[in-house]
Write a protein that holds these residues in place. Structure first.
Motif, PDB file in Angstrom:
ATOM      1  N   GLN A  44       3.028   9.222  10.147  1.00  0.00           N
ATOM      2  CA  GLN A  44       2.833   9.370   8.708  1.00  0.00           C
ATOM      3  C   GLN A  44       1.877   8.342   8.101  1.00  0.00           C
ATOM      4  OE1 GLN A  44       6.374   8.452   6.332  1.00  0.00           O
ATOM      5  NE2 GLN A  44       7.261   7.409   8.088  1.00  0.00           N
ATOM      6  N   HIS A  45       1.666   7.226   8.759  1.00  0.00           N
ATOM      7  CA  HIS A  45       0.798   6.195   8.190  1.00  0.00           C
ATOM      8  C   HIS A  45      -0.507   6.039   8.975  1.00  0.00           C
ATOM      9  CE1 HIS A  45       4.208   5.335   5.728  1.00  0.00           C
ATOM     10  NE2 HIS A  45       4.916   4.849   6.711  1.00  0.00           N
ATOM     11  N   ILE A  48      -5.425   5.201   6.714  1.00  0.00           N
ATOM     12  CA  ILE A  48      -5.312   4.039   5.845  1.00  0.00           C
ATOM     13  C   ILE A  48      -6.618   3.814   5.079  1.00  0.00           C
ATOM     14  CG2 ILE A  48      -3.549   2.885   7.227  1.00  0.00           C
ATOM     15  CD1 ILE A  48      -5.780   1.180   8.469  1.00  0.00           C
ATOM     16  N   GLU A 162       3.745  -1.027  11.456  1.00  0.00           N
ATOM     17  CA  GLU A 162       3.939   0.199  10.683  1.00  0.00           C
ATOM     18  C   GLU A 162       4.019  -0.112   9.187  1.00  0.00           C
ATOM     19  OE1 GLU A 162       6.476   4.261  11.263  1.00  0.00           O
ATOM     20  OE2 GLU A 162       7.601   2.384  11.374  1.00  0.00           O
ATOM     21  N   ALA A 166       1.676   1.310   6.345  1.00  0.00           N
ATOM     22  CA  ALA A 166       2.295   2.055   5.247  1.00  0.00           C
ATOM     23  C   ALA A 166       1.767   1.588   3.893  1.00  0.00           C
ATOM     24  CB  ALA A 166       3.817   1.902   5.300  1.00  0.00           C
ATOM     25  N   SER A 169      -1.660   3.308   3.557  1.00  0.00           N
ATOM     26  CA  SER A 169      -1.814   4.711   3.947  1.00  0.00           C
ATOM     27  C   SER A 169      -2.096   5.597   2.740  1.00  0.00           C
ATOM     28  CB  SER A 169      -0.558   5.205   4.675  1.00  0.00           C
ATOM     29  OG  SER A 169       0.547   5.250   3.823  1.00  0.00           O
TER      30      SER A 169
END
Length: 209
Positions: A44-45, A48, A162, A166, A169
């Motif tokens: 999901q990330h 970026i 992560e 995040a 992102s």
């Protein structure tokens, strides 16, 4: 930040052909809602936004994508490209389920992209050479030596990486966020790419610093 970590090398499948329920973090098997959610969470990330100076050697290349909201330049981390390639392998193994009724052209695109992932991951593994020793053992039921990976590897701690991704992102399908200077919106606001989600174009738009 690194840590010593033992890999989970338990069997993906049981002897009856079903997935092993004791194995943690399943990313295997035929398409299911649970499997899709696991991959979505892991990836999901992957996209970026970073400032231009964070692009390093690429900071002055042609064709860089500056996000329309001014938050930075579109990028990703090599580890996410590696995970993307692993996901592509999974889709290739189950291609009849993931990509039914493909025409010959799209079948070729899928094959070529999967072969690209083989080549990229081979270089990635060699570049990040893990020298953890994996001993061989004699098995009790077959004469072939068994390589059993039970020693701890030196691994980057995933959670801080992560979290860093995040914070930076973005949703690549957000309408108007990515606008090609000549060809316009790449996703037409529908939140999808083409049928197999593969871009084979390797020609960068010139003169766009």
């Amino acid at each position: 930040m690194y840590e010593e970590r033992q890999f989970d090398t338990s069997s993906v499948y049981l002897s009856n052909g079903t997935l092993n329920p004791e194995k943690s973090g399943h990313f295997n098997g035929k398409p299911t809602a649970e499997l899709a959610a696991a991959w979505k969470s892991l990836m999901q990330h992957q996209n970026i936004a970073v400032p231009k100076e964070s692009l390093g050697q690429s900071a002055h290349d042609d064709g860089l994508i500056e996000l329309a909201d001014g938050s930075g330049y579109a990028a990703s981390l090599a580890v996410f490209h590696g995970l993307h390639c692993v996901k592509r392998f999974h889709h290739w193994v189950h291609r009849d389920a993931y990509y039914p009724d493909l025409n010959d052209h799209d079948k070729d695109k899928l094959l070529f992209h999967t072969e690209h992932c083989v080549d990229w991951l081979r270089q990635y593994v060699q570049c990040n050479a893990d020298t953890t020793v994996i001993p061989f053992y004699w098995g009790s039921e077959q004469p072939i030596p068994l390589a059993i990976d039970k020693n701890k590897h030196q691994c980057m701690v995933w959670e801080p990486l992560e979290e860093w991704a995040a914070e930076r992102s973005f949703d690549i399908f957000t309408h108007g966020l990515l606008v090609h200077p000549v060809l316009g919106n790449p996703y037409d606001g529908d939140g999808k790419g083409d049928a197999i989600g593969i871009a084979l174009d390797d020609h960068v738009l010139p003169g766009n610093h």
